[in-house]
Write a protein that holds these residues in place. Structure first.
Motif, PDB file in Angstrom:
ATOM      1  N   GLN A  71      35.695  29.719  36.910  1.00  0.00           N
ATOM      2  CA  GLN A  71      35.250  28.369  37.251  1.00  0.00           C
ATOM      3  C   GLN A  71      33.861  28.122  36.668  1.00  0.00           C
ATOM      4  O   GLN A  71      33.006  28.998  36.680  1.00  0.00           O
ATOM      5  CB  GLN A  71      35.218  28.190  38.767  1.00  0.00           C
ATOM      6  CG  GLN A  71      34.836  26.811  39.209  1.00  0.00           C
ATOM      7  CD  GLN A  71      34.816  26.672  40.721  1.00  0.00           C
ATOM      8  OE1 GLN A  71      35.046  27.643  41.449  1.00  0.00           O
ATOM      9  NE2 GLN A  71      34.547  25.490  41.197  1.00  0.00           N
ATOM     10  N   ARG A  72      33.643  26.911  36.164  1.00  0.00           N
ATOM     11  CA  ARG A  72      32.361  26.527  35.590  1.00  0.00           C
ATOM     12  C   ARG A  72      31.820  25.330  36.350  1.00  0.00           C
ATOM     13  O   ARG A  72      32.534  24.362  36.554  1.00  0.00           O
ATOM     14  CB  ARG A  72      32.518  26.145  34.121  1.00  0.00           C
ATOM     15  CG  ARG A  72      33.043  27.261  33.266  1.00  0.00           C
ATOM     16  CD  ARG A  72      33.429  26.760  31.881  1.00  0.00           C
ATOM     17  NE  ARG A  72      34.064  27.807  31.121  1.00  0.00           N
ATOM     18  CZ  ARG A  72      33.445  28.575  30.226  1.00  0.00           C
ATOM     19  NH1 ARG A  72      32.177  28.382  29.990  1.00  0.00           N
ATOM     20  NH2 ARG A  72      34.092  29.525  29.595  1.00  0.00           N
ATOM     21  N   VAL A  73      30.562  25.408  36.770  1.00  0.00           N
ATOM     22  CA  VAL A  73      29.909  24.277  37.422  1.00  0.00           C
ATOM     23  C   VAL A  73      28.548  24.049  36.772  1.00  0.00           C
ATOM     24  O   VAL A  73      27.945  24.973  36.226  1.00  0.00           O
ATOM     25  CB  VAL A  73      29.750  24.487  38.948  1.00  0.00           C
ATOM     26  CG1 VAL A  73      31.090  24.557  39.639  1.00  0.00           C
ATOM     27  CG2 VAL A  73      28.937  25.712  39.244  1.00  0.00           C
ATOM     28  N   LEU A  74      28.089  22.808  36.834  1.00  0.00           N
ATOM     29  CA  LEU A  74      26.804  22.446  36.254  1.00  0.00           C
ATOM     30  C   LEU A  74      25.769  22.341  37.365  1.00  0.00           C
ATOM     31  O   LEU A  74      26.050  21.806  38.435  1.00  0.00           O
ATOM     32  CB  LEU A  74      26.922  21.124  35.511  1.00  0.00           C
ATOM     33  CG  LEU A  74      27.935  21.108  34.375  1.00  0.00           C
ATOM     34  CD1 LEU A  74      28.035  19.712  33.780  1.00  0.00           C
ATOM     35  CD2 LEU A  74      27.570  22.117  33.312  1.00  0.00           C
ATOM     36  N   SER A  89      32.066  34.934  36.288  1.00  0.00           N
ATOM     37  CA  SER A  89      32.467  35.737  35.127  1.00  0.00           C
ATOM     38  C   SER A  89      33.467  36.850  35.454  1.00  0.00           C
ATOM     39  O   SER A  89      34.403  37.076  34.691  1.00  0.00           O
ATOM     40  CB  SER A  89      31.245  36.320  34.435  1.00  0.00           C
ATOM     41  OG  SER A  89      30.522  37.136  35.318  1.00  0.00           O
ATOM     42  N   ARG A  90      33.257  37.564  36.547  1.00  0.00           N
ATOM     43  CA  ARG A  90      34.187  38.651  36.882  1.00  0.00           C
ATOM     44  C   ARG A  90      34.107  38.940  38.370  1.00  0.00           C
ATOM     45  O   ARG A  90      33.181  38.523  39.054  1.00  0.00           O
ATOM     46  CB  ARG A  90      33.881  39.907  36.081  1.00  0.00           C
ATOM     47  CG  ARG A  90      32.518  40.488  36.311  1.00  0.00           C
ATOM     48  CD  ARG A  90      32.249  41.681  35.393  1.00  0.00           C
ATOM     49  NE  ARG A  90      30.871  42.093  35.494  1.00  0.00           N
ATOM     50  CZ  ARG A  90      30.397  42.943  36.407  1.00  0.00           C
ATOM     51  NH1 ARG A  90      31.213  43.474  37.286  1.00  0.00           N
ATOM     52  NH2 ARG A  90      29.124  43.260  36.443  1.00  0.00           N
ATOM     53  N   LEU A  91      35.078  39.694  38.852  1.00  0.00           N
ATOM     54  CA  LEU A  91      35.157  40.041  40.261  1.00  0.00           C
ATOM     55  C   LEU A  91      34.607  41.449  40.468  1.00  0.00           C
ATOM     56  O   LEU A  91      34.973  42.380  39.758  1.00  0.00           O
ATOM     57  CB  LEU A  91      36.616  39.970  40.721  1.00  0.00           C
ATOM     58  CG  LEU A  91      36.880  40.018  42.212  1.00  0.00           C
ATOM     59  CD1 LEU A  91      36.185  38.870  42.921  1.00  0.00           C
ATOM     60  CD2 LEU A  91      38.367  39.973  42.477  1.00  0.00           C
ATOM     61  N   SER A  92      33.706  41.576  41.430  1.00  0.00           N
ATOM     62  CA  SER A  92      33.173  42.892  41.774  1.00  0.00           C
ATOM     63  C   SER A  92      33.493  43.169  43.240  1.00  0.00           C
ATOM     64  O   SER A  92      34.105  42.352  43.920  1.00  0.00           O
ATOM     65  CB  SER A  92      31.657  42.931  41.541  1.00  0.00           C
ATOM     66  OG  SER A  92      30.998  42.164  42.522  1.00  0.00           O
ATOM     67  N   ASN A  94      31.469  43.092  45.617  1.00  0.00           N
ATOM     68  CA  ASN A  94      30.682  42.183  46.449  1.00  0.00           C
ATOM     69  C   ASN A  94      31.083  40.724  46.275  1.00  0.00           C
ATOM     70  O   ASN A  94      30.462  39.846  46.858  1.00  0.00           O
ATOM     71  CB  ASN A  94      29.194  42.330  46.123  1.00  0.00           C
ATOM     72  CG  ASN A  94      28.697  43.726  46.435  1.00  0.00           C
ATOM     73  OD1 ASN A  94      29.187  44.366  47.361  1.00  0.00           O
ATOM     74  ND2 ASN A  94      27.752  44.198  45.664  1.00  0.00           N
ATOM     75  N   GLY A  95      32.069  40.440  45.456  1.00  0.00           N
ATOM     76  CA  GLY A  95      32.503  39.058  45.220  1.00  0.00           C
ATOM     77  C   GLY A  95      32.456  38.719  43.744  1.00  0.00           C
ATOM     78  O   GLY A  95      32.456  39.596  42.883  1.00  0.00           O
ATOM     79  N   VAL A  96      32.364  37.442  43.450  1.00  0.00           N
ATOM     80  CA  VAL A  96      32.370  36.967  42.070  1.00  0.00           C
ATOM     81  C   VAL A  96      30.960  37.076  41.490  1.00  0.00           C
ATOM     82  O   VAL A  96      29.985  36.631  42.101  1.00  0.00           O
ATOM     83  CB  VAL A  96      32.857  35.502  42.003  1.00  0.00           C
ATOM     84  CG1 VAL A  96      32.795  34.974  40.583  1.00  0.00           C
ATOM     85  CG2 VAL A  96      34.272  35.391  42.538  1.00  0.00           C
TER      86      VAL A  96
END
Length: 81
Positions: free
Chosen positions: A41-44, A61-64, A66-68
């Motif tokens: 997802q991209r937000v400004l 960018s990626r899932l870890s 601790n979350g995204v």
């Protein structure tokens, strides 16, 4: 009757496309206002941290564990027509 089903299918597809494009155009004043960012997802974010004529883009960018993981960069600001 099959024609009515086709019209309904096209209507649902058009509504889905409009909803998708509206979601892609999210803009926030602070990065902290982004509640739950999904991978891809991209937000400004218009917080003034980028040079004139640019706006900050935050991407999930990626899932870890601790979350995204969020990455941000300055991109050209496109004027709304």
């Amino acid at each position: 009757m099959p024609r009515l089903g086709f019209v309904a299918l096209v209507s649902v597809a058009a509504l889905g496309a409009m909803t998708q494009s509206a979601a892609a155009e999210q803009s926030y004043m602070r990065e902290g206002d982004i509640a739950d960012l999904r991978v891809g997802q991209r937000v400004l974010v218009d917080d003034g941290s980028c040079p004139a004529g640019q706006i900050e883009q935050v991407v999930g960018s990626r899932l870890s564990q601790n979350g995204v993981v969020r990455t941000s960069s300055c991109v050209p600001r496109l004027a709304k027509k």
